[in-house]
Design a protein around this motif. Structure first.
Motif, mmCIF file in Angstrom:
data_model
loop_
_atom_site.group_PDB
_atom_site.id
_atom_site.type_symbol
_atom_site.label_atom_id
_atom_site.label_comp_id
_atom_site.label_asym_id
_atom_site.label_seq_id
_atom_site.Cartn_x
_atom_site.Cartn_y
_atom_site.Cartn_z
ATOM 1 N N GLU A 122 0.831 -1.207 0.000
ATOM 2 C CA GLU A 122 0.000 0.000 0.000
ATOM 3 C C GLU A 122 0.871 1.264 0.000
ATOM 4 O O GLU A 122 0.552 2.257 -0.651
ATOM 5 N N LEU A 123 1.984 1.206 0.730
ATOM 6 C CA LEU A 123 2.866 2.374 0.818
ATOM 7 C C LEU A 123 3.764 2.519 -0.405
ATOM 8 O O LEU A 123 4.510 3.492 -0.532
ATOM 9 N N GLU A 124 3.698 1.522 -1.291
ATOM 10 C CA GLU A 124 4.515 1.511 -2.516
ATOM 11 C C GLU A 124 6.007 1.609 -2.196
ATOM 12 O O GLU A 124 6.736 2.394 -2.791
ATOM 13 N N ILE A 125 6.428 0.854 -1.185
ATOM 14 C CA ILE A 125 7.864 0.763 -0.899
ATOM 15 C C ILE A 125 8.273 -0.710 -0.972
ATOM 16 O O ILE A 125 7.443 -1.600 -0.761
ATOM 17 N N ASP A 126 9.560 -0.920 -1.257
ATOM 18 C CA ASP A 126 10.037 -2.297 -1.396
ATOM 19 C C ASP A 126 10.173 -2.945 -0.026
ATOM 20 O O ASP A 126 10.626 -2.309 0.931
ATOM 21 N N LEU A 127 9.816 -4.228 0.027
ATOM 22 C CA LEU A 127 10.049 -4.988 1.254
ATOM 23 C C LEU A 127 11.551 -5.164 1.432
ATOM 24 O O LEU A 127 12.269 -5.347 0.444
ATOM 25 N N PRO A 128 12.033 -5.138 2.674
ATOM 26 C CA PRO A 128 13.469 -5.389 2.871
ATOM 27 C C PRO A 128 13.842 -6.787 2.387
ATOM 28 O O PRO A 128 13.012 -7.708 2.431
ATOM 29 N N LYS A 129 15.070 -6.944 1.933
ATOM 30 C CA LYS A 129 15.551 -8.286 1.560
ATOM 31 C C LYS A 129 15.665 -9.115 2.838
ATOM 32 O O LYS A 129 16.065 -8.597 3.883
ATOM 33 N N ALA A 130 15.301 -10.381 2.726
ATOM 34 C CA ALA A 130 15.286 -11.204 3.943
ATOM 35 C C ALA A 130 15.598 -12.650 3.603
ATOM 36 O O ALA A 130 15.327 -13.109 2.492
ATOM 37 N N MET A 131 16.187 -13.341 4.592
ATOM 38 C CA MET A 131 16.458 -14.774 4.417
ATOM 39 C C MET A 131 15.492 -15.548 5.300
ATOM 40 O O MET A 131 15.323 -15.184 6.476
ATOM 41 N N PRO A 132 14.857 -16.611 4.752
ATOM 42 C CA PRO A 132 13.973 -17.396 5.608
ATOM 43 C C PRO A 132 14.748 -18.079 6.730
ATOM 44 O O PRO A 132 15.896 -18.490 6.521
ATOM 45 N N CYS A 133 14.164 -18.169 7.901
ATOM 46 C CA CYS A 133 14.809 -18.873 9.019
ATOM 47 C C CYS A 133 14.420 -20.345 8.949
ATOM 48 O O CYS A 133 13.246 -20.686 9.092
ATOM 49 N N ASP A 134 15.389 -21.199 8.713
ATOM 50 C CA ASP A 134 15.121 -22.630 8.607
ATOM 51 C C ASP A 134 16.257 -23.421 9.236
ATOM 52 O O ASP A 134 17.313 -23.535 8.625
ATOM 53 N N PRO A 135 16.103 -23.905 10.469
ATOM 54 C CA PRO A 135 14.882 -23.891 11.259
ATOM 55 C C PRO A 135 14.585 -22.492 11.808
ATOM 56 O O PRO A 135 15.497 -21.679 11.937
ATOM 57 N N ALA A 136 13.299 -22.287 12.144
ATOM 58 C CA ALA A 136 12.920 -21.022 12.778
ATOM 59 C C ALA A 136 13.637 -20.920 14.114
ATOM 60 O O ALA A 136 14.032 -19.842 14.538
ATOM 61 N N CYS A 137 13.800 -22.057 14.772
ATOM 62 C CA CYS A 137 14.515 -22.076 16.045
ATOM 63 C C CYS A 137 15.035 -23.496 16.300
ATOM 64 O O CYS A 137 14.375 -24.467 15.936
ATOM 65 N N ALA A 138 16.218 -23.569 16.898
ATOM 66 C CA ALA A 138 16.749 -24.869 17.347
ATOM 67 C C ALA A 138 16.722 -24.827 18.867
ATOM 68 O O ALA A 138 17.401 -23.997 19.479
#
Ligand SMILES: Cc1cc2nc3c(=O)[nH]c(=O)nc-3n(C[C@H](O)[C@H](O)[C@H](O)COP(=O)(O)OP(=O)(O)OC[C@H]3O[C@@H](n4cnc5c(N)ncnc54)[C@H](O)[C@@H]3O)c2cc1C
Length: 502
Positions: free
Chosen positions: A81-97
């Motif tokens: 909606e704000l017409e701005i780019d989402l920050p680049k991000a790396m998926p967390c896999d695993p989310a947690c150990a």
């Protein structure tokens, strides 16, 4: 510099606080044509999701993992909606150990749903019916939340938004409204499964502030379900600051104004409406800024304080009766890469012993930077570890520095069981306590993470973005759907929609 031109301007909105909640509300309102002024007492925007730099390292102050970046996720929707780019991000896999005491192999919360199912079946035999219930409730609740219900409803328009978000499957969640995770464990004969309970206590303490026995089941279903595809948790490239920086850019792009080092000391109320806020700048100058609408991105305890004797008595009493919230002790280490074991997951959680309530200074939630993620120079890394702590210990202690040193030494020695920490590998070390959070984020007593997601404080029973005073709105982690950058963004979107309809 009072905004005399703002007097009687019905589109004039003052936002108190440039945390993710305040920035999101401010940017959306500016985009939708309001004249927005955002004020923050700190020198850097972002609040608990901001960063600081030391000797080439960039440390995330509090939040390190982000939900809601996937298509349809709340940050994705708002950034579109704000017409701005989402920050680049790396998926967390695993989310947690997750490492339980004396265990060398972690319970890994995998991103792939099938892999996570296989993991939990292996780790917690006989518990699958419980997990299936959580998965079903997550599916229904997630779809419901993505239709933007207003919770808790406070007028007819709110109620209408709530009703139109309902579907037949939402009704399947209703019988669970008053259940906790503890109730569900008993229903499936798992009440005495100590290992499962400990795992749930640890994870839920992170997301809901309270243990499995007290966490609302519907909240737990969302908190525990969001780590898997098609949702998932992410580690932002650069640092957490990029989220606030982009929201600030959007705010300004749409004509909004941000003043850092400007503290709001009081919200003025006339009748049942705010008329403006009293501001103090870093030079000690004070003035009143008129406002037709005030959005408070502060804790509900801070809101009552800002209202002083103008706070509605019932509201004030309810806030005073809230169970006490947690604070955080956080240690920030800049290290040589040699300190990090090979294949180290980005997020880990350790429980060190079963003494005392789970999570109260007997566990650490750890975030480790990844090579090339922008937080450390080449060949180096950051380790950030946080534990829950009672803020009162810190406000009442006789020797603050000694207590901080004791917590720091204990945290380093615990971390050294997993990381290769020594004088040679630790290049920078500092810590934050509830006193630091009180100072840098102005949160009363330095409490973090919202009001806790018990049945009595979650969803229909939580604090509303619509306060009892007209044109005064509360956004942030004291309101539905709770803590986290994704949660506070939902509350901001709700308040923005309510302001448009007011
Ligand atoms: C240690 C820790 C780890 C966390 N980990 C995660 C995580 O991994 N993922 C996640 O999503 N969330 C995490 N969280 C929670 C998340 O950071 C918060 O829920 C969220 O950032 C809160 O945002 P907010 O906008 O509600 O408030 P805040 O971040 O508290 O922002 C409020 C802002 O208001 C300003 N302010 C307050 N009072 C005034 C005043 N009177 N005048 C002017 N300005 C004022 C403050 O300076 C602050 O900038 C973590 C929190 C902590 C503390």
């Amino acid at each position: 510099m009072p905004g005399s031109d703002s007097l009687n301007d019905p589109t004039r909105v003052v936002v108190i606080g440039a945390g993710i909640g305040g920035l999101t509300a401010g940017a959306l309102l500016a985009r939708r044509g309001y004249r927005v002024l955002v004020l923050d007492q700190a020198s850097v925007p972002g609040g608990c999701a901001s960063t600081f730099k030391r000797h080439g390292f960039t440390f995330d102050v509090g939040a390190t993992q982000v939900a809601g970046l996937e298509p349809g996720g709340i940050h994705h929707r708002i950034f579109s909606e704000l017409e701005i780019d989402l920050p680049k991000a790396m998926p967390c896999d695993p989310a947690c150990a997750v490492y339980l005491p004396e265990e060398a192999t972690p319970i890994s919360v995998w991103r792939d749903p099938q892999r996570w199912q296989a993991e939990r079946q292996r780790q917690f035999p006989g518990s699958e019916r419980f997990w299936q219930l959580l998965a079903d409730l997550f599916r229904y609740s997630w779809a419901f939340q993505s239709r933007d219900p207003v919770l808790p409803p406070r007028n007819i328009w709110d109620m209408w938004q709530l009703m139109r978000a309902l579907r037949p499957d939402t009704l399947l969640t209703l019988p669970h409204t008053f259940s906790t995770v503890g109730d569900a464990l008993r229903r499936y004969g798992l009440a005495n499964d100590q290992r499962l309970r400990t795992f749930l206590d640890l994870q839920l303490k992170l997301y809901s502030q309270v243990d499995a026995e007290r966490t609302a089941l519907l909240y737990a279903a969302t908190a525990l379900g969001v780590s898997q595809l098609p949702q998932g948790l992410f580690h932002l490239k650069g640092s957490m600051q990029v989220l606030s920086d982009r929201l600030v850019a959007a705010l300004k792009q749409h004509g909004g104004q941000l003043l850092m080092r400007h503290s709001v000391e009081r919200i003025n109320i006339q009748g049942r409406n705010p008329t403006g806020v009293v501001i103090r700048n870093s030079k000690g100058e004070t003035w009143t800024e008129p406002a037709a609408q005030v959005v408070a991105n502060v804790t509900v305890q801070n809101l009552v304080h800002l209202l002083g004797d103008q706070a509605p008595q019932n509201y004030k009493r309810r806030v005073e009766k809230l169970p006490s919230a947690s604070g955080a002790f956080v240690i920030y280490l800049g290290v040589d890469q040699a300190a990090i074991p090979p294949q180290c997951p980005p997020h880990l959680q350790f429980l060190y012993n079963y003494e005392g309530p789970i999570g109260e200074n007997n566990s650490l939630f750890v975030s480790v930077s990844q090579p090339g993620d922008g937080r450390a120079p080449e060949g180096k890394a950051t380790i950030i570890a946080s534990s829950f702590t009672d803020p009162q210990i810190w406000s009442q202690c006789a020797d603050y520095q000694a207590l901080k040193d004791q917590y720091t030494a204990e945290a380093v020695s615990r971390l050294a069981r997993f990381f290769n920490l020594s004088k040679a590998t630790i290049l920078h070390q500092e810590a934050a306590t509830p006193r630091s959070f009180a100072h840098y984020t102005a949160r009363a007593q330095g409490v973090v993470g919202g009001i806790g997601q018990r049945v009595s404080t979650f969803g229909p029973f939580g604090f509303a973005t619509r306060t009892p005073l007209r044109h005064l709105w509360l956004v942030g982690d004291s309101t539905h759907p709770g803590e986290g950058t994704a949660g506070v963004s939902y509350s901001a979107l709700t308040a923005v929609r309510q302001i448009e309809m007011s």
